[in-house]
Every structure is written in structure tokens, then in C-alpha cells.
Design a protein around this motif. Structure first.
Motif, PDB file in Angstrom:
ATOM      1  N   GLU A  12       2.456   3.813   8.111  1.00 35.58           N
ATOM      2  CA  GLU A  12       2.808   3.323   6.781  1.00 35.58           C
ATOM      3  C   GLU A  12       4.249   3.686   6.456  1.00 35.58           C
ATOM      4  O   GLU A  12       4.714   4.772   6.788  1.00 35.58           O
ATOM      5  CB  GLU A  12       1.880   3.931   5.729  1.00 35.58           C
ATOM      6  N   GLY A  16       5.393  -1.263   3.910  1.00 35.48           N
ATOM      7  CA  GLY A  16       4.154  -1.844   4.417  1.00 35.48           C
ATOM      8  C   GLY A  16       3.471  -0.995   5.461  1.00 35.48           C
ATOM      9  O   GLY A  16       3.742   0.194   5.615  1.00 35.48           O
ATOM     10  N   VAL A  76      -1.693  -5.872  -0.095  1.00 30.36           N
ATOM     11  CA  VAL A  76      -0.623  -6.354   0.769  1.00 30.36           C
ATOM     12  C   VAL A  76      -0.276  -7.797   0.413  1.00 30.36           C
ATOM     13  O   VAL A  76      -1.059  -8.509  -0.207  1.00 30.36           O
ATOM     14  CB  VAL A  76      -0.992  -6.247   2.261  1.00 30.36           C
ATOM     15  N   LYS A  96       3.540  -4.539   1.992  1.00 31.07           N
ATOM     16  CA  LYS A  96       2.885  -4.220   0.722  1.00 31.07           C
ATOM     17  C   LYS A  96       3.267  -5.254  -0.326  1.00 31.07           C
ATOM     18  O   LYS A  96       4.351  -5.839  -0.280  1.00 31.07           O
ATOM     19  CB  LYS A  96       3.313  -2.829   0.237  1.00 31.07           C
ATOM     20  N   ARG A 101       5.373  -1.617  -4.383  1.00 30.85           N
ATOM     21  CA  ARG A 101       6.525  -1.052  -3.687  1.00 30.85           C
ATOM     22  C   ARG A 101       7.349  -0.200  -4.636  1.00 30.85           C
ATOM     23  O   ARG A 101       7.503  -0.537  -5.812  1.00 30.85           O
ATOM     24  CB  ARG A 101       7.417  -2.159  -3.145  1.00 30.85           C
TER      25      ARG A 101
END
Length: 108
Positions: A12, A16, A76, A96, A101
Motif C-alpha cells: 500500500e 493505492g 478504490v 485509491k 487520498r
């Protein structure tokens, strides 16, 4: 149904997730991906076919269906998911969603 669980890695970043799934003997046409809410499901099928006119003397390579379900902890961006299969490894890039974010705030 008896599913084989493939080996996998998940990484991660702020932007993303990267998912690598080991699917030996499965072509890209044999892989199916689905994302429902925050659950990613990977399925694939592998068969050990014996050529016509031959008989199997020993079978050690597993055959059957692979299945892996991963619960992601954030939404996502489905439209920007990238997937490819190379040398029996499924490589997924799951960006993501913009709303989760981190944002940098510019100070004036």
C-alpha cells in the motif's frame, strides 16, 4: 467446491494498492477479477491435460480452480484499475478513490 488459495503479496502507498498473485499455469484468459464494495475477488482455472493418446504416469502439479478474496480497507477507483498477467503472476494496480487520498494544503 474445493478452491486452491494462491500465494499473494499486497503493498500500500498513499495513492493505492499493488497486489501480486501467483497463478502458475493460468493464462490471462483464465483469470477473472471482480470488485464488489471493498472486496476484490480473483479466480482462475488450471487443468493438467494429458495429450490425446498418452496416459499420465505421475501427477504432482496441482490442477483445479484458484480463488482469492481480499477485503480492502478503503474504496478504490474502479475506472483506473490496471491488471496484467505475465509468467503466471497477476499484477494488479488499484488506485485509491480520490476522496480517501491524502491532500496537501497549500499555505498562502
Amino acid at each position: 467446491q474445493n478452491w486452491l488459495r494462491p500465494l499473494y503479496n499486497v503493498s500500500e502507498s498513499e495513492d493505492g494498492f499493488s497486489v501480486l498473485v501467483n497463478l502458475p499455469g493460468v493464462s490471462k484468459e483464465g483469470v477473472d477479477l471482480s470488485l464488489e464494495k471493498d472486496v476484490l475477488t480473483v479466480t482462475g482455472s488450471r487443468t493438467n491435460k494429458v495429450p490425446e493418446g498418452w496416459r499420465a504416469l505421475r501427477r504432482e502439479l496441482p490442477c483445479g480452480d484458484y480463488r482469492l478474496s481480499l477485503r480492502l480497507n478503503v474504496p478504490v477507483n474502479e475506472a483506473k484499475i490496471k491488471a496484467r498477467v505475465e509468467n503466471g503472476v497477476l499484477d494488479l494496480n488499484l488506485p485509491k478513490a480520490e476522496e480517501v487520498r491524502p491532500r496537501k494544503i497549500k499555505i498562502s
